[in-house]
Scaffold this motif. Structure first.
Motif, PDB file in Angstrom:
ATOM      1  N   VAL A 120     168.718  17.844  92.291  1.00 43.26           N
ATOM      2  CA  VAL A 120     167.928  18.601  91.318  1.00 43.26           C
ATOM      3  C   VAL A 120     167.101  17.694  90.425  1.00 43.26           C
ATOM      4  O   VAL A 120     166.160  18.154  89.772  1.00 43.26           O
ATOM      5  CB  VAL A 120     168.851  19.480  90.451  1.00 43.26           C
ATOM      6  N   ARG A 121     167.447  16.401  90.386  1.00 46.32           N
ATOM      7  CA  ARG A 121     166.714  15.443  89.568  1.00 46.32           C
ATOM      8  C   ARG A 121     166.259  14.257  90.406  1.00 46.32           C
ATOM      9  O   ARG A 121     166.948  13.831  91.334  1.00 46.32           O
ATOM     10  CB  ARG A 121     167.583  14.928  88.411  1.00 46.32           C
ATOM     11  N   ARG A 122     165.066  13.767  90.075  1.00 46.42           N
ATOM     12  CA  ARG A 122     164.567  12.551  90.719  1.00 46.42           C
ATOM     13  C   ARG A 122     165.456  11.370  90.329  1.00 46.42           C
ATOM     14  O   ARG A 122     165.952  11.285  89.209  1.00 46.42           O
ATOM     15  CB  ARG A 122     163.131  12.297  90.248  1.00 46.42           C
ATOM     16  N   GLY A 243     167.964  13.944  77.437  1.00 54.54           N
ATOM     17  CA  GLY A 243     167.628  12.622  77.944  1.00 54.54           C
ATOM     18  C   GLY A 243     166.573  12.599  79.025  1.00 54.54           C
ATOM     19  O   GLY A 243     166.271  11.527  79.555  1.00 54.54           O
ATOM     20  N   VAL A 244     166.007  13.746  79.378  1.00 54.55           N
ATOM     21  CA  VAL A 244     165.015  13.835  80.452  1.00 54.55           C
ATOM     22  C   VAL A 244     163.671  14.213  79.842  1.00 54.55           C
ATOM     23  O   VAL A 244     163.567  15.222  79.123  1.00 54.55           O
ATOM     24  CB  VAL A 244     165.426  14.866  81.522  1.00 54.55           C
ATOM     25  N   VAL A 297     162.291   4.368  89.169  1.00 58.47           N
ATOM     26  CA  VAL A 297     161.691   3.967  87.894  1.00 58.47           C
ATOM     27  C   VAL A 297     162.272   4.803  86.754  1.00 58.47           C
ATOM     28  O   VAL A 297     162.605   5.971  86.917  1.00 58.47           O
ATOM     29  CB  VAL A 297     160.156   4.108  87.953  1.00 58.47           C
ATOM     30  N   ALA A 298     162.397   4.178  85.592  1.00 61.01           N
ATOM     31  CA  ALA A 298     162.920   4.842  84.400  1.00 61.01           C
ATOM     32  C   ALA A 298     162.045   4.492  83.215  1.00 61.01           C
ATOM     33  O   ALA A 298     161.233   3.558  83.261  1.00 61.01           O
ATOM     34  CB  ALA A 298     164.374   4.423  84.141  1.00 61.01           C
ATOM     35  N   LEU A 299     162.197   5.241  82.155  1.00 61.30           N
ATOM     36  CA  LEU A 299     161.454   4.956  80.934  1.00 61.30           C
ATOM     37  C   LEU A 299     161.948   3.661  80.314  1.00 61.30           C
ATOM     38  O   LEU A 299     163.137   3.335  80.374  1.00 61.30           O
ATOM     39  CB  LEU A 299     161.608   6.107  79.934  1.00 61.30           C
TER      40      LEU A 299
END
Length: 385
Positions: A120-122, A243-244, A297-299
Motif C-alpha cells: 500500500v506504500r512505496r 510521517g508520510v 528514496v526518502a525525505l
C-alpha cells in the motif's frame, strides 16, 4: 538466551533452599535446592541445542508497483538427522510478524508458508530473517535465533501513462539551440591525444598552437536527453500525515511516469535527487535502475536547490529538465529558472500546493497537480516545451 520469570523464580528458590539446608542442616531442603538448580541447568542445555534448519525465500514478484499484489513463499526444512523440530517461528515482513508453523517437523521434511506482502506504500519492504524461538518443556528458558537472509521487495511508485514526451534540442558549437529531427554528431570539446585515438580526429590548428596533439570530442545529439530532478528535501514537503508526505509520494509517481515514458520511446533519461544519494537512496542494497531508486528514496534535511542547480549547470546532462517538487519548493523556482540557459526546455511540477503557482513564475512551464494522475493529465496538455 533469556530466563523466563518462572525460571528466575525457580533459580531464586534453588539458592534459598540450598542455603537454608546447609545453614540449618536440613538435607531435604538442600536436595530440593539442588534439584531446582539442576532443572534450570537442564532447561538451559535443552534450549541451547541449535536445530539445523534451512530457509529459502521466493518473492512473487520482487518488484511491484504500489497497490499491486505481491507475495512471499518461505520454505523451512529440517536438515537434522534425528529428532523432530518442535519450535515457534515467525517471519518479519516490514512491520508485520507472520507466524510460520514448525511444529513436529520431521528430519528431512519441510513446511511451506505463503503470505501477502503489503504494497500500500512505496518503499523497500524487508522480509526476514526467520525468527525461531526455542523453549524447554518447563518454560524456564527461552532462546531466539535468526535463520536465513532478509530479502527486499521493491514497491515502485505507481506509473501513470504519458503520451507526450519532450522532443528535446541540440546545442551547436556557436551556442544556438536547434531542433534535432534527425541524428547528428556535434563537436563538444577538445582533449589531449592518447594512444589509440584516430588521427582524423586530431584538431591540427589547436595542436599547433598549444604544442601537443589535441583531439576533438563529439557528442551524439540525435536523441533528446531528459533529466528528472526530484526534490526530496523535507522543507519542500512540509505537510505530513503519520510521517508520510503525500506531495512527495505524488512527485515520486510523476518521476516514475516521466522515466517510463522516456524508456518507452528509447530516450536517454537521468534521475537525480536534490539531496545527496546517501541521504536516502539505498543504492548498495541491490537497487537496479531508476524505479528501484525511486522506491528507496526518502525525505532528507540535507541539500539545497541552489547546490543542485549548480551541479546541473556544470554538468549539462541533457536538454530537457523536469523538476518535481512540493509546495515548499516554490520559493526556489528562481534557481531553477536560471538553468534555462543550460537546458533549453525546463518543466516544473508542483504537488500538494493549496493555491496554483502564479503564471509565468521565473519564466518556467509550471504544472500544478494534486497527485500523480492529475500530473499526467496536465502533462499531456503542455504544448510549450
Amino acid at each position: 538466551m533469556r530466563i523466563t520469570a518462572r525460571g528466575i523464580g525457580l533459580l531464586v528458590a534453588a539458592v534459598v533452599l540450598a542455603g537454608a539446608g546447609f545453614r540449618f542442616a536440613y538435607p531435604e531442603l538442600t536436595l530440593l535446592g539442588v534439584a531446582a538448580g539442576g532443572a534450570v541447568a537442564v532447561a538451559t542445555v535443552t534450549a541451547a541445542r541449535r536445530p539445523r534448519l534451512e530457509v529459502r525465500r521466493k518473492a512473487h514478484p520482487d518488484r511491484v508497483s504500489r497497490g499491486d499484489p505481491a507475495s512471499m513463499t518461505v520454505t523451512v526444512r529440517n536438515a537434522g538427522r534425528w529428532g523432530a523440530a518442535n519450535l515457534l517461528a515467525t517471519d518479519r515482513c516490514g512491520d508485520q510478524v507472520v507466524p510460520v508453523p514448525v511444529l513436529r517437523l520431521r528430519p528431512g521434511t519441510d513446511t511451506v508458508v505463503r503470505y501477502d506482502v503489503p504494497t500500500v506504500r512505496r518503499g523497500v519492504v524487508p522480509v526476514g530473517p526467520l525468527r525461531v524461538t526455542r523453549r524447554d518443556p518447563l518454560g524456564l528458558v527461552v532462546l531466539a535465533r535468526s535463520y536465513g537472509d532478509s530479502v527486499p521487495v521493491w514497491v515502485h511508485p505507481r506509473i501513470h501513462p504519458l503520451s507526450a514526451v519532450p522532443t528535446g534540442a541540440g546545442r551547436s558549437l556557436d551556442g544556438r539551440v536547434d531542433a534535432v529531427p534527425h541524428g547528428s554528431i556535434t563537436f563538444d570539446s577538445l582533449r589531449e591525444y592518447v594512444v589509440g585515438d584516430e588521427l582524423r580526429r586530431v584538431h591540427w590548428r589547436t595542436s599547433a598552437r598549444v604544442g601537443e596533439l589535441m583531439v576533438r570530442e563529439n557528442v551524439d545529439t540525435s536523441l533528446p536527453r531528459i533529466v528528472v530532478l526530484l526534490d526530496n528535501r523535507v522543507a519542500a514537503h512540509p505537510n505530513r500525515v503519520d510521517g508520510v508526505a503525500e506531495s512527495f509520494e505524488a512527485a515520486c509517481e510523476a518521476a516514475a511516469s516521466v522515466v517510463a515514458a522516456a524508456v518507452r520511446e528509447d530516450l536517454p533519461v537521468v534521475l537525480l535527487f536534490v539531496a545527496a544519494p546517501e541521504s536516502g537512496v539505498a543504492e548498495d542494497d541491490g537497487a537496479v535502475g531508476p524505479l528501484d531508486r525511486l522506491a528507496a528514496v526518502a525525505l532528507s534535511a540535507e541539500g539545497t536547490v541552489q547546490q543542485a542547480a549548480a551541479r546541473l549547470r556544470r554538468d549539462r546532462l541533457g536538454d530537457t529538465l523536469v523538476v518535481l517538487t512540493g509546495p515548499g519548493g516554490r520559493e526556489d523556482l528562481g534557481h531553477v529558472g536560471a538553468l534555462r540557459g543550460a537546458y533549453p526546455s525546463v518543466v516544473v511540477g508542483v504537488f500538494g500546493a493549496a493555491e496554483p503557482t502564479p503564471p509565468g513564475a521565473a519564466g518556467l512551464v509550471v504544472v500544478d497537480a494534486a497527485d500523480g494522475a492529475a500530473f499526467a493529465a496536465e502533462w499531456d496538455g503542455v504544448r510549450r516545451w
